[in-house]
Design a protein around this motif. Structure first.
Motif, PDB file in Angstrom:
ATOM      1  N   THR A  83       8.220 -29.244 -29.778  1.00  0.00           N
ATOM      2  CA  THR A  83       8.601 -29.261 -31.191  1.00  0.00           C
ATOM      3  C   THR A  83       9.650 -30.346 -31.441  1.00  0.00           C
ATOM      4  OG1 THR A  83       8.252 -26.879 -31.146  1.00  0.00           O
ATOM      5  CG2 THR A  83       9.327 -27.776 -33.089  1.00  0.00           C
ATOM      6  N   ALA A  84      10.631 -30.409 -30.547  1.00  0.00           N
ATOM      7  CA  ALA A  84      11.686 -31.423 -30.684  1.00  0.00           C
ATOM      8  C   ALA A  84      11.095 -32.824 -30.577  1.00  0.00           C
ATOM      9  CB  ALA A  84      12.763 -31.213 -29.623  1.00  0.00           C
ATOM     10  N   LEU A  85      10.096 -32.993 -29.711  1.00  0.00           N
ATOM     11  CA  LEU A  85       9.465 -34.311 -29.578  1.00  0.00           C
ATOM     12  C   LEU A  85       8.817 -34.731 -30.894  1.00  0.00           C
ATOM     13  CD1 LEU A  85       8.413 -36.757 -28.033  1.00  0.00           C
ATOM     14  CD2 LEU A  85       6.473 -35.382 -27.289  1.00  0.00           C
ATOM     15  N   ALA A  86       8.106 -33.798 -31.542  1.00  0.00           N
ATOM     16  CA  ALA A  86       7.470 -34.115 -32.826  1.00  0.00           C
ATOM     17  C   ALA A  86       8.520 -34.562 -33.829  1.00  0.00           C
ATOM     18  CB  ALA A  86       6.694 -32.907 -33.342  1.00  0.00           C
ATOM     19  N   GLY A  87       9.633 -33.828 -33.902  1.00  0.00           N
ATOM     20  CA  GLY A  87      10.700 -34.201 -34.824  1.00  0.00           C
ATOM     21  C   GLY A  87      11.313 -35.546 -34.447  1.00  0.00           C
ATOM     22  N   ALA A  88      11.563 -35.736 -33.142  1.00  0.00           N
ATOM     23  CA  ALA A  88      12.193 -36.971 -32.667  1.00  0.00           C
ATOM     24  C   ALA A  88      11.349 -38.195 -33.008  1.00  0.00           C
ATOM     25  CB  ALA A  88      12.437 -36.892 -31.167  1.00  0.00           C
ATOM     26  N   SER A  89      10.015 -38.043 -32.981  1.00  0.00           N
ATOM     27  CA  SER A  89       9.146 -39.190 -33.265  1.00  0.00           C
ATOM     28  C   SER A  89       9.367 -39.688 -34.692  1.00  0.00           C
ATOM     29  CB  SER A  89       7.688 -38.809 -33.035  1.00  0.00           C
ATOM     30  OG  SER A  89       7.265 -37.867 -33.999  1.00  0.00           O
ATOM     31  N   VAL A  90       9.601 -38.749 -35.619  1.00  0.00           N
ATOM     32  CA  VAL A  90       9.852 -39.140 -37.008  1.00  0.00           C
ATOM     33  C   VAL A  90      11.192 -39.870 -37.120  1.00  0.00           C
ATOM     34  CG1 VAL A  90      10.226 -38.272 -39.363  1.00  0.00           C
ATOM     35  CG2 VAL A  90       8.480 -37.222 -37.904  1.00  0.00           C
ATOM     36  N   TYR A  91      12.214 -39.342 -36.425  1.00  0.00           N
ATOM     37  CA  TYR A  91      13.538 -39.966 -36.483  1.00  0.00           C
ATOM     38  C   TYR A  91      13.536 -41.339 -35.801  1.00  0.00           C
ATOM     39  CZ  TYR A  91      15.195 -35.528 -38.255  1.00  0.00           C
ATOM     40  OH  TYR A  91      15.369 -34.413 -39.023  1.00  0.00           O
ATOM     41  N   LEU A  92      12.739 -41.465 -34.758  1.00  0.00           N
ATOM     42  CA  LEU A  92      12.627 -42.765 -34.086  1.00  0.00           C
ATOM     43  C   LEU A  92      12.006 -43.781 -35.039  1.00  0.00           C
ATOM     44  CD1 LEU A  92      13.000 -44.140 -31.242  1.00  0.00           C
ATOM     45  CD2 LEU A  92      10.599 -43.677 -30.858  1.00  0.00           C
ATOM     46  N   ALA A  93      10.932 -43.344 -35.705  1.00  0.00           N
ATOM     47  CA  ALA A  93      10.249 -44.235 -36.645  1.00  0.00           C
ATOM     48  C   ALA A  93      11.165 -44.623 -37.800  1.00  0.00           C
ATOM     49  CB  ALA A  93       8.985 -43.564 -37.176  1.00  0.00           C
ATOM     50  N   ALA A  94      12.054 -43.704 -38.189  1.00  0.00           N
ATOM     51  CA  ALA A  94      12.957 -43.978 -39.297  1.00  0.00           C
ATOM     52  C   ALA A  94      14.165 -44.813 -38.866  1.00  0.00           C
ATOM     53  CB  ALA A  94      13.443 -42.656 -39.903  1.00  0.00           C
ATOM     54  N   GLY A  95      14.249 -45.122 -37.556  1.00  0.00           N
ATOM     55  CA  GLY A  95      15.351 -45.939 -37.061  1.00  0.00           C
ATOM     56  C   GLY A  95      16.670 -45.187 -36.982  1.00  0.00           C
ATOM     57  N   LEU A  96      16.608 -43.863 -36.948  1.00  0.00           N
ATOM     58  CA  LEU A  96      17.841 -43.073 -36.918  1.00  0.00           C
ATOM     59  C   LEU A  96      18.341 -42.792 -35.504  1.00  0.00           C
ATOM     60  CD1 LEU A  96      17.068 -40.512 -39.779  1.00  0.00           C
ATOM     61  CD2 LEU A  96      18.951 -42.153 -39.743  1.00  0.00           C
ATOM     62  N   ILE A  97      17.520 -43.064 -34.503  1.00  0.00           N
ATOM     63  CA  ILE A  97      17.966 -42.796 -33.132  1.00  0.00           C
ATOM     64  C   ILE A  97      18.621 -44.054 -32.566  1.00  0.00           C
ATOM     65  CG2 ILE A  97      17.259 -42.212 -30.776  1.00  0.00           C
ATOM     66  CD1 ILE A  97      15.068 -40.463 -32.025  1.00  0.00           C
ATOM     67  N   ASN A  98      19.903 -43.947 -32.332  1.00  0.00           N
ATOM     68  CA  ASN A  98      20.661 -45.068 -31.804  1.00  0.00           C
ATOM     69  C   ASN A  98      20.864 -44.823 -30.307  1.00  0.00           C
ATOM     70  OD1 ASN A  98      22.793 -46.662 -30.921  1.00  0.00           O
ATOM     71  ND2 ASN A  98      23.671 -46.767 -32.980  1.00  0.00           N
ATOM     72  N   PRO A  99      20.149 -45.582 -29.449  1.00  0.00           N
ATOM     73  CA  PRO A  99      20.210 -45.285 -28.014  1.00  0.00           C
ATOM     74  C   PRO A  99      21.616 -45.365 -27.441  1.00  0.00           C
ATOM     75  CG  PRO A  99      18.456 -46.822 -28.488  1.00  0.00           C
ATOM     76  CD  PRO A  99      19.269 -46.703 -29.740  1.00  0.00           C
ATOM     77  N   GLY A 100      22.424 -46.276 -27.961  1.00  0.00           N
ATOM     78  CA  GLY A 100      23.789 -46.412 -27.467  1.00  0.00           C
ATOM     79  C   GLY A 100      24.603 -45.144 -27.675  1.00  0.00           C
ATOM     80  N   LEU A 101      24.360 -44.469 -28.808  1.00  0.00           N
ATOM     81  CA  LEU A 101      25.055 -43.216 -29.076  1.00  0.00           C
ATOM     82  C   LEU A 101      24.347 -42.043 -28.417  1.00  0.00           C
ATOM     83  CD1 LEU A 101      25.836 -43.645 -32.899  1.00  0.00           C
ATOM     84  CD2 LEU A 101      27.386 -44.035 -30.990  1.00  0.00           C
ATOM     85  N   ALA A 102      23.019 -42.156 -28.278  1.00  0.00           N
ATOM     86  CA  ALA A 102      22.240 -41.061 -27.696  1.00  0.00           C
ATOM     87  C   ALA A 102      22.540 -40.895 -26.204  1.00  0.00           C
ATOM     88  CB  ALA A 102      20.746 -41.286 -27.910  1.00  0.00           C
ATOM     89  N   ALA A 103      22.804 -42.012 -25.512  1.00  0.00           N
ATOM     90  CA  ALA A 103      22.995 -41.963 -24.059  1.00  0.00           C
ATOM     91  C   ALA A 103      24.090 -40.969 -23.633  1.00  0.00           C
ATOM     92  CB  ALA A 103      23.282 -43.362 -23.514  1.00  0.00           C
ATOM     93  N   PRO A 104      25.327 -41.111 -24.142  1.00  0.00           N
ATOM     94  CA  PRO A 104      26.354 -40.148 -23.710  1.00  0.00           C
ATOM     95  C   PRO A 104      26.052 -38.723 -24.157  1.00  0.00           C
ATOM     96  CG  PRO A 104      27.192 -41.532 -25.472  1.00  0.00           C
ATOM     97  CD  PRO A 104      25.890 -42.130 -25.047  1.00  0.00           C
ATOM     98  N   VAL A 105      25.384 -38.590 -25.314  1.00  0.00           N
ATOM     99  CA  VAL A 105      25.103 -37.249 -25.817  1.00  0.00           C
ATOM    100  C   VAL A 105      24.080 -36.538 -24.927  1.00  0.00           C
ATOM    101  CG1 VAL A 105      24.151 -35.932 -27.752  1.00  0.00           C
ATOM    102  CG2 VAL A 105      25.729 -37.815 -28.199  1.00  0.00           C
ATOM    103  N   ILE A 106      23.000 -37.242 -24.588  1.00  0.00           N
ATOM    104  CA  ILE A 106      21.964 -36.622 -23.749  1.00  0.00           C
ATOM    105  C   ILE A 106      22.564 -36.222 -22.398  1.00  0.00           C
ATOM    106  CG2 ILE A 106      19.776 -37.005 -22.539  1.00  0.00           C
ATOM    107  CD1 ILE A 106      19.080 -39.025 -24.773  1.00  0.00           C
ATOM    108  N   LEU A 107      23.282 -37.146 -21.785  1.00  0.00           N
ATOM    109  CA  LEU A 107      23.898 -36.850 -20.480  1.00  0.00           C
ATOM    110  C   LEU A 107      24.888 -35.694 -20.600  1.00  0.00           C
ATOM    111  CD1 LEU A 107      24.679 -40.401 -18.999  1.00  0.00           C
ATOM    112  CD2 LEU A 107      22.869 -38.840 -18.302  1.00  0.00           C
ATOM    113  N   GLY A 108      25.738 -35.751 -21.617  1.00  0.00           N
ATOM    114  CA  GLY A 108      26.784 -34.750 -21.769  1.00  0.00           C
ATOM    115  C   GLY A 108      26.246 -33.354 -22.017  1.00  0.00           C
TER     116      GLY A 108
END
Lengths: 138, 276
Positions: free
Chosen positions: B207-232
């Motif tokens: 379910t999260a993947l489906a949602g994430a795909s929309v946010y990725l397409a919208a350019g809302l996922i910033n990998p630089g900010l996502a990196a510490p969050v995912i790890l943390g």
């Protein structure tokens, strides 16, 4: 009464064949390997950036793109030998997003070819198609 | 926002999320917005971290043969469509309503957590035709009692559409919405608690993947900010699950639930503009 842990919790479908194939095990390992690989890639990216710049926070953003476009862009960079920190972070995110996707794909093959369960093959195919569509969104 | 700050906040969010049983996103998003992050970016990053935590914990449960893959597959058909719709709404929505909805969902999930604690599980004798056709049944070995528990799921015709709603909320707010999914499994489909929590974990990832795909397409996922969050978040959740084995103090859990309630009220107040 002895409960056998090793026997699968799955029940026998009408036309299903007992193959001893451990689908739960496979799904579990797909998820585990996906998450671990993703973490390692992201950590490499972060540490690599820190080693080369002395700073921890990589600041960059990507313009909106779909996952497959993102994968292609990363593969092109790998071929070009551009192993920058952000390549690893991006690959980590790509691997993370592909993990549930591959899990669904594996389930589809399992229902189709191992359990011969048409109903669930179609259900899983529906999930897989919707995910594929959404990952191609732009 | 510095890497160190994001990383430590995410460890705390993953920790509190796992300790309280509410999931990391529910803690992460209010805290990120308090630190000044735009709520849409917070939601987008959170949903990517949800893929990590749910897949990580699902991997263990699936291998224990407690998760019901068929129940999962059937319900995922509904949750992913819901998540796509929810995420699409968030992308075009204003910030205020998102805060408001988040606050209410957070408080509702807390209420649900109290509700489900008092319901005992008994196996159902009569399965409706549709659920039977869907082969929603299974058995698992309960290590605590040493028994093999057999069960049948019921009312899939309700469970499915309700799961669309759970998926919608997950996609809309960037959270796993696990409490809601478990509630549907427990109360509507009458699955045993262990099966409902572990199967909901499996569903959350897709379910999260489906949602994430929309946010990725919208350019809302910033990998630089996502990196510490995912790890943390993952590290925090891991520490919490290690601790949970030894720590069964209800007081600690209650403390975290109070923290969550405060965050929920804070989000509502921000939603109606009382505080900004």
């Amino acid at each position: 009464m002895i409960a056998l842990e090793g026997t699968t919790a799955r029940h026998e479908p009408p036309k299903g064949k007992r193959t001893g194939f451990d689908m739960e095990g496979l799904v579990g390992y797909i998820l585990l390997i996906g998450v671990l690989l993703s973490m390692v890639l992201i950590a490499i990216g972060v540490v690599y950036y820190w080693l080369t710049t002395g700073r921890l926070g990589i600041v960059y953003s990507i313009s909106g793109m779909n996952l497959f476009g993102f994968v292609l862009a990363e593969i092109r960079q790998m071929i070009a030998g551009a192993f920058r920190p952000r390549l690893f972070v991006n690959l980590g995110i790509v691997v993370l997003m592909l993990t549930p996707y591959i899990r669904v794909f594996a389930s589809m093959l399992y229902f189709a070819f191992v359990e011969h369960n048409l109903k669930y093959t179609l259900f899983t195919a529906f999930v897989f198609s919707v995910l594929s569509y959404s990952l191609f969104l732009r | 926002m510095s890497f160190e700050l994001l990383f430590s906040v995410s460890i705390a969010a993953g920790f509190v999320g796992a300790m309280s049983g509410m999931g990391g996103g529910v803690v992460l998003i209010p805290v990120l917005t308090l630190l000044g992050m735009d709520i849409k970016h917070a939601i987008a990053i959170s949903i990517v971290s949800v893929i990590a935590t749910s897949s990580g914990s699902a991997s263990a449960y699936v291998r224990d043969h407690i998760t019901n893959l068929k129940v999962g597959m059937f319900l995922e058909m509904f949750t992913i469509v819901g998540a796509l719709v929810g995420a699409a709404i968030t992308v075009v929505s204003a910030q205020g309503p998102l805060f408001l909805i988040f606050g209410f969902v957070l408080l509702g999930a807390l209420a649900a957590l109290f509700l489900q604690r008092h319901t005992g599980w008994t196996p159902v004798e009569n399965q409706d035709k549709f659920s039977k056709w869907l082969q929603l049944e299974g058995k698992y070995y309960d290590q605590a009692t040493g028994q093999t528990i057999e069960y049948r799921g019921v009312r899939a015709y309700f469970g499915g559409p309700l799961m669309f709603g759970a998926g919608l909320i997950a996609g809309l707010l960037g959270i796993g919405a696990g409490a809601l999914k478990v509630l549907i499994h427990d109360l509507v489909m009458r699955l045993p608690p262990k099966v409902s929590t572990t199967t909901s974990n499996l569903i959350i990832g897709v379910t999260a993947l489906a949602g994430a795909s929309v946010y990725l397409a919208a350019g809302l996922i910033n990998p630089g900010l996502a990196a510490p969050v995912i790890l943390g978040v993952l590290i925090g959740a891991f520490i919490a699950t290690r601790l949970l084995v030894r720590l069964t103090n209800q007081k600690v859990r209650q403390f975290f639930l109070v923290v969550l309630a405060i965050l929920g009220v804070e989000m509502i107040l921000r939603g109606i503009g009382v505080i900004s």
